[in-house]
Structure formats: structure tokens, C-alpha cells
Design a protein around this motif. Structure first.
Motif, short mmCIF file in Angstrom:
data_model
loop_
_atom_site.label_atom_id
_atom_site.label_comp_id
_atom_site.label_asym_id
_atom_site.label_seq_id
_atom_site.Cartn_x
_atom_site.Cartn_y
_atom_site.Cartn_z
N ILE A 192 0.87 -1.18 0.00
CA ILE A 192 0.00 0.00 0.00
C ILE A 192 0.90 1.22 0.00
N ALA A 193 0.63 2.16 -0.86
CA ALA A 193 1.42 3.39 -0.87
C ALA A 193 0.78 4.41 0.08
N LEU A 194 1.61 5.05 0.84
CA LEU A 194 1.13 6.10 1.75
C LEU A 194 1.82 7.39 1.39
N MET A 195 1.04 8.37 1.02
CA MET A 195 1.62 9.64 0.60
C MET A 195 1.51 10.63 1.75
N VAL A 196 2.63 10.97 2.33
CA VAL A 196 2.60 11.92 3.45
C VAL A 196 2.99 13.30 2.95
N PRO A 197 2.53 14.31 3.66
CA PRO A 197 2.90 15.66 3.24
C PRO A 197 4.38 15.89 3.46
N LEU A 198 4.95 16.66 2.58
CA LEU A 198 6.36 16.98 2.70
C LEU A 198 6.55 18.06 3.75
N ARG A 199 5.63 18.96 3.75
CA ARG A 199 5.73 20.10 4.65
C ARG A 199 5.67 19.61 6.09
N THR A 200 6.39 20.31 6.92
CA THR A 200 6.30 19.93 8.32
C THR A 200 5.87 21.16 9.10
N ASP A 201 4.92 21.89 8.51
CA ASP A 201 4.50 23.11 9.21
C ASP A 201 3.31 22.88 10.11
N MET A 202 2.87 21.65 10.20
CA MET A 202 1.74 21.43 11.09
C MET A 202 1.61 19.98 11.50
N TYR A 203 1.20 19.81 12.71
CA TYR A 203 0.77 18.50 13.19
C TYR A 203 1.70 17.36 12.87
N VAL A 204 2.97 17.59 12.98
CA VAL A 204 3.90 16.53 12.64
C VAL A 204 3.67 15.26 13.45
N PRO A 205 3.51 15.40 14.75
CA PRO A 205 3.29 14.17 15.52
C PRO A 205 2.04 13.43 15.07
N VAL A 206 1.03 14.18 14.69
CA VAL A 206 -0.20 13.54 14.22
C VAL A 206 0.08 12.75 12.95
N MET A 214 2.88 11.56 11.94
CA MET A 214 3.73 10.42 12.27
C MET A 214 2.89 9.30 12.87
N GLU A 215 2.00 9.68 13.74
CA GLU A 215 1.18 8.68 14.41
C GLU A 215 0.28 7.97 13.41
N ILE A 216 -0.27 8.75 12.50
CA ILE A 216 -1.10 8.14 11.47
C ILE A 216 -0.27 7.19 10.62
N ALA A 217 0.90 7.66 10.23
CA ALA A 217 1.75 6.84 9.37
C ALA A 217 2.08 5.52 10.05
N ILE A 218 2.41 5.60 11.32
CA ILE A 218 2.76 4.38 12.04
C ILE A 218 1.54 3.48 12.18
N ALA A 219 0.40 4.09 12.43
CA ALA A 219 -0.82 3.30 12.55
C ALA A 219 -1.13 2.62 11.22
N VAL A 244 11.75 14.59 15.11
CA VAL A 244 13.06 14.25 14.55
C VAL A 244 12.94 13.00 13.69
N MET A 245 12.25 12.01 14.20
CA MET A 245 12.07 10.77 13.45
C MET A 245 11.37 11.05 12.13
N MET A 246 10.33 11.85 12.23
CA MET A 246 9.55 12.15 11.03
C MET A 246 10.42 12.87 10.01
N GLU A 247 11.20 13.79 10.51
CA GLU A 247 12.03 14.58 9.60
C GLU A 247 13.08 13.68 8.93
N ILE A 248 13.62 12.79 9.71
CA ILE A 248 14.58 11.85 9.13
C ILE A 248 13.89 10.99 8.08
N ALA A 249 12.73 10.49 8.42
CA ALA A 249 12.01 9.61 7.50
C ALA A 249 11.72 10.34 6.18
N ILE A 250 11.30 11.56 6.30
CA ILE A 250 10.99 12.32 5.09
C ILE A 250 12.26 12.61 4.29
#
Lengths: 337, 337
Positions: A62-76, A78-83, B76-82
DNA sequence: ATATGTTGTCGAAGCGCTTCGACAAGGTTT
DNA sequence: AAACCTTGTCGAAGCGCTTCGACAACATAT
């Protein structure tokens, strides 16, 4: 590299039998199955992913396309990606990580090459340029986020309109009549990542019904930006007693500034945050908040996608109901003179 | 689905010629190349990933194993991953996202199935159980983090020992004689993810040389935990004037508590953070910090891996030199009576 | 002129797997 | 006892690509 054929020879059966043991698509006698399984163990056999993909026309990716920008909700994110990764594995799928950088090309590439069987897109904009491609292909996909038009698409998101309404109701019930919304960075609005606008809409329309005035200000986050934003708010609406914050990196600055100005939380002003529970409970004041259910979103996205891959389950917009948890940052509006 | 053969037919050449146009592994006349490229365009051809992987025995995929836990340094993890994903793409590789959950089995699975050509492992523990597997395979890999024994391994990491030393030097030069280290959560130490210990070692040994006393306390992060931790520190060492914080979620609580106790930063106490620049600049005080160069780590990891995949470049431990940026949170130690 | 590359193209083999149709062996139904 | 399923196994085809060796066609060295 051990091959199917070697396993077959070792077990004294044909290659196809081994294949059927592995896939379970035909019945195999117990004895044969056990012999094959034992050979697999002994030889340390792992099916070759490429060969499998070629022959079966499915990659189990399954491909997961995450936003490149890290201007918001990074932990969110990341958590989604891991989930997503974790849940995909339980269904036998691996996850390919695509960054938004490639944009629509990535969709074409992945779709065209058969690299992935399906896609999950995060950070979907209201009028996302990837959507036409998704509609034009038969590759299953799920969006995390809600675009303007959802026909032919499957989406998962927190119901941000209801989230906004919930915040308005909570504050209204406590007697607040003038509230301010500290929103995401201006860039988030400019990009039209619907969630911010939807929260605001929900909050505004419910507020109107309840006779609450709303002032909305985007904010970059960080202390300096917050200082300016807060000053403007109190300048324009000195009677503001309620805040709704939808920007993780504005939460702590807001609390610090209020403290500094001698405005007690929740005695003088109430604050609701829209953020993951972890942020709400680790803040300097335990925050009344509407949680962003990142894990749940990731999980649901995978489930909907698997359903589509398995043939059942069509297009659907799954909006998760928001839940407001009352903690120590909201209380009755102060009695006005 | 358009195939190579169809492109070949359309262009009036053989399949192998098309393949060579695509790979550039044999010389092709300009005319033929152009005809083929045009056919590819017109037909919208995308090579099938599975077939390619099967025939060439390379998947052009790099596996990235991220920690499942989210108890530390998530951004940090997210940034590395990206950064890994982005850089990998520029080298023609895609990234497969594995969570730590599967542990060593994931390594076996990916290695055995040929799903990925190489791996990058994050959050490596000092005596990581995945290491023997990596040493025992010929699949290239790079670790982000530094295990206890590095023979036969390629590693990228910030030089945390030097980071600790740098912090000690900066504080010593400013005249501080009693410093406290607010470390990661106890779980991080228990798990022996080397970086925390290495920072501490570097800091301790340099401090000893410089005649500075060090008190180390792990801390969960968040206000409640920080309150307890800080109280203990001042209880045990009332003369503490310098802090080194290696835990993002402890930074803001620490600053708030110091403020609350009437200890001015940097007049009364100095604070150095080990954190991404973004955290340092967005905090309530602009923090003197040693940056965690997440992007750079991701980039280096990919480069080392590609070098290994291309045959050049052997095992190597790449420790990035720390850089301390002086901002507004450190100053001369107060004159003691 | 002959021998000796070079360059550009082709055909065919084969990568390791899935899957379809065939079919023997045995069990049920008439 | 014939006719018919079921069950378990096999052989072979084929997925779409890469790559090797062959070999024309032409250029260069002898």
C-alpha cells in the motif's frame, strides 16, 4: 536464495502444491501440508516478492503519501503513518512511503508500475490535484482528509465541523459570549487543507445559533507570533473570555502569555485545544480538548482500503465523531460587571 | 496496462532494444532512441515493478525501519524519514516503511523476499537484536544511531559525546560550576538507545576536566514530571546554575517552572537544549542549543547506502559534528556571595 | 585486401511465482 | 455397477522484464 522449486523438491511434491500450501487457495491434505511446511522451515524459504507480484499481479503493498511540509501536526502525521504501517501489516500488506514532493506524478508512477496495489493520501487539499487521477484509475484509494467534492472517493477524517460546533457549545454552556479562535498558520489556510476551514465553519455557525461572537486569527505558532496575535485579539475584543486553539505549537505560548498578563486559566479565560491527547495532558495546564484520533484515522483508512481491495465496500466518507474531554482549562465565564 | 512488448511493436523495434533504451546499458542510435521514447510517451508506458524486480533481482526499494514507540523525538524521526524518502527518490529508490514492531523478523522477511535492496534502521539500541542478522546477510544497510559494537556496520549519527562535551564547555566558559542534565525518559535509558548515555558520558568527562559538577536526572517530560525532577535537583544541589536538556517535551515545562520560581533565564540560570532548531527558536526563550540535524542524518544515511549498493564505499561510522548555537538562554554564571 | 574492432539491434532464455485445466483415487448416489 | 462428485496433486503456461550471446553493418588497422 531458496526457491519454491527447491522447497517442492525437498518435500517431494510439485511446485504448485507448495504454492497452494502457501496461499491456501486449494485444499491440501494434512500430511502434505506438514511436510511442505517443514521443508519451508528447514530451508528458510521466503517467497520472492517480485516473482509473486509478477505472477499474481498484486504487490501486497500500500502506498502512503505523506505531506512533505512539516509546518503542522507533525506528531499527528507520524502517528497516522505508524498506525497505517502497523495495521497494514496485520492484513499482510507493506507500506511504501511517498512524500508529497512528487505530487501527482507519484500517483501515476505507482499506479502505472503496479508498485502498490492501493494508496492512502494524507493532507488532502480541498481541490487536490491528485484527485482527478484517482478518479480516473481503478486502483483503490483512501483519503485522510476531506476534499471539496467526494463523489467517487473514500475519505476518513475527524468531523472537524462537529469539532468546531462542540467547542462552541462547551464554551457557550459555560457562559462565554466572546471567543477567539487561534488557528493554524496562514499557509495552511492558503493551501486550503479543508480541516482548518471546516472547524471554523462548524464553530461559527453553532456560535451564531448560540449567540456567541467569534473572532478568528490564524497564527504561525511560537511565542513571537502568538504575542502579536494575542495582542491583536484583546485589542479588538477586550471582552474575550474563551479560546479555541487549533495549532499545537501555539498552545504553550498562549498559556504562558495569558499567565504573564495575569489572566488566570480557567478563572478569567477558558481554553480549548484541538490536539492529540498527549499534548493536552502534558501542557502546563491540563487542557480541555477535542482529541485528534490519529491512530484511529490510520486504522480506519487501512480497513476501508482493505475492504476495497477485497471487493466489498465502496466509496464512503467516514467522519469520526469528535470527543471533547473536559480538563482544567475551561470553566464558567467570569461574571461581568 | 501497456507492456514493453507493446512499446517495442509500436516503435518497430525488439523488446530488448526498448529495455536498453530504458536502462542505458547498451548504446542505442539516436533515431531509435527517439522513436522508442516517443512510443513510450504516446502509449503512457510504465515499466512493471514486479517484472523488473524479478528479472533484474533488484527492487529499487530501500526499507526504512522506524521505531514504533513515540516516547521521544517524534518530529526528529519524522524529519529523518521524510529526508530519507526524498533523497532516496533522487537516486531512483522508493522507501518501504517498516515499524519496529516486527523486530528482527522484519529484517528477515525483507531480506529474504527481496522486497527491498537495502535497509536503514533507526532507533538502534546499543546491543540491538537486529544487528547479528545484518552482519549475517549481504544486504547493504545503514544504521541511524550507534550501537555498542560497530564492526561490519555502517552508521550515521550525531556525535552525541561531542555534543555533551560542547555543552559542558559552553557552560564552563560562562563560569557555571554546578550543572544539571535533564535527560530523556527513564525508559529510553533502560532500552539503552545509546545516544542519551553518550551525551551524558561526553558531558561528564569534559565537565570533570573543567572542574564542573554534574547532576543527571532522567525526566518523562511534561509539567508534572518536570516539577518533581526540578525540585529534586535544587534540593540536592541548590547551587545549580546551568541546565542541559535533552528532551523536547521537558524544555517548556522547565522554562515555565524556572520563571515561576523567580529564577531568571539567563541571568540566574542558563539553559542549553539538545533539540531541533525549530524547537529552540520557538520556545518561550530563544534557546541556546545544539541542533539535531535530522535532515542531514537522513541524507547521509541514504548516500552511504547508495554507495554500498553501487559497490563503492564500505563500512564507516559517520559521526556528524555537533554545532552549538548561542541564543538567549545562556549567560555568565551569577556571582556567588 | 584481409583481419580486427565497434556499434546497434535482435532473439531467446530465464527470473520465481501463480493459476488453470487435467486427472487419478476414492467416496456417493442411483 | 454405472454414473457422478470430491479431494488432492501435478504439469505447463505465462506474468513482463533483463540480459547474454550472436551477428549484421560499418569503420579502422594491418
Amino acid at each position: 536464495m531458496v526457491t519454491l522449486a527447491e522447497v517442492a523438491q525437498h518435500a517431494g511434491v510439485s511446485a504448485s502444491t507448495v504454492s497452494y500450501v502457501l496461499s491456501g487457495k486449494r485444499s491440501i491434505s494434512v500430511g502434505t501440508r506438514q511436510r511442505v511446511e517443514q521443508s519451508i522451515q528447514q530451508l528458510g524459504y521466503h517467497p520472492n516478492a517480485g516473482a509473486r507480484a509478477l505472477a499474481s499481479n498484486r504487490s501486497n503493498i500500500i502506498a502512503l503519501m505523506v505531506p512533505l511540509r512539516t509546518d503542522m501536526y507533525v506528531p499527528v502525521m507520524m502517528e497516522i503513518a505508524i498506525a497505517v504501517a502497523t495495521n497494514a501489516r496485520t492484513h499482510g500488506y507493506d507500506v511504501l512511503l511517498l512524500t508529497g514532493e512528487e505530487g501527482p506524478d507519484a500517483v501515476r508512477r505507482v499506479t502505472g508500475s503496479g508498485l502498490a496495489d492501493a494508496m492512502i493520501l494524507m493532507d488532502v487539499e480541498l481541490d487536490d490535484e491528485r484527485l482527478p487521477l484517482l478518479r480516473g484509475t481503478d486502483q483503490p484509494s483512501v483519503l485522510i482528509g476531506l476534499p471539496a467534492a467526494t463523489e467517487g472517493l473514500t475519505c476518513v477524517d475527524l468531523d472537524f465541523a462537529a469539532t468546531g460546533a462542540l467547542c462552541a457549545e462547551h464554551l457557550a454552556k459555560l457562559g462565554h459570549r466572546d471567543i477567539a479562535v487561534i488557528g493554524e498558520a496562514p499557509a495552511v489556510y492558503e493551501r486550503h487543507t479543508g480541516f482548518a476551514e471546516r472547524t471554523l465553519d462548524g464553530l461559527r455557525s453553532r456560535s451564531r445559533e448560540l449567540g456567541v461572537r467569534v473572532l478568528h486569527r490564524p497564527c504561525e505558532g511560537g511565542f513571537d507570533a502568538m504575542t502579536v496575535t494575542l495582542a491583536r485579539i484583546f485589542d479588538e475584543r477586550p471582552g474575550t473570555t474563551g479560546f479555541v486553539v487549533q495549532n499545537e505549537s501555539a498552545v504553550e505560548p498562549l498559556l504562558a502569555l495569558l499567565r504573564q498578563q495575569g489572566r488566570a486559566v480557567p478563572e478569567d479565560v477558558s481554553v480549548i485545544a484541538v490536539c492529540p491527547d498527549q499534548v493536552a495532558t502534558q501542557a502546563s495546564v491540563r487542557l480541555t480538548s477535542v482529541a485528534i484520533p490519529a491512530q484511529e484515522m490510520g486504522r480506519r483508512a487501512v480497513e476501508l482500503l482493505i475492504a476495497k481491495l477485497d471487493g466489498h465496500g465502496g466509496d464512503e466518507v467516514a467522519l469520526l465523531a469528535p470527543e471533547l474531554t473536559v480538563r482544567a482549562s475551561t470553566g464558567p465565564a467570569p461574571v461581568t460587571s
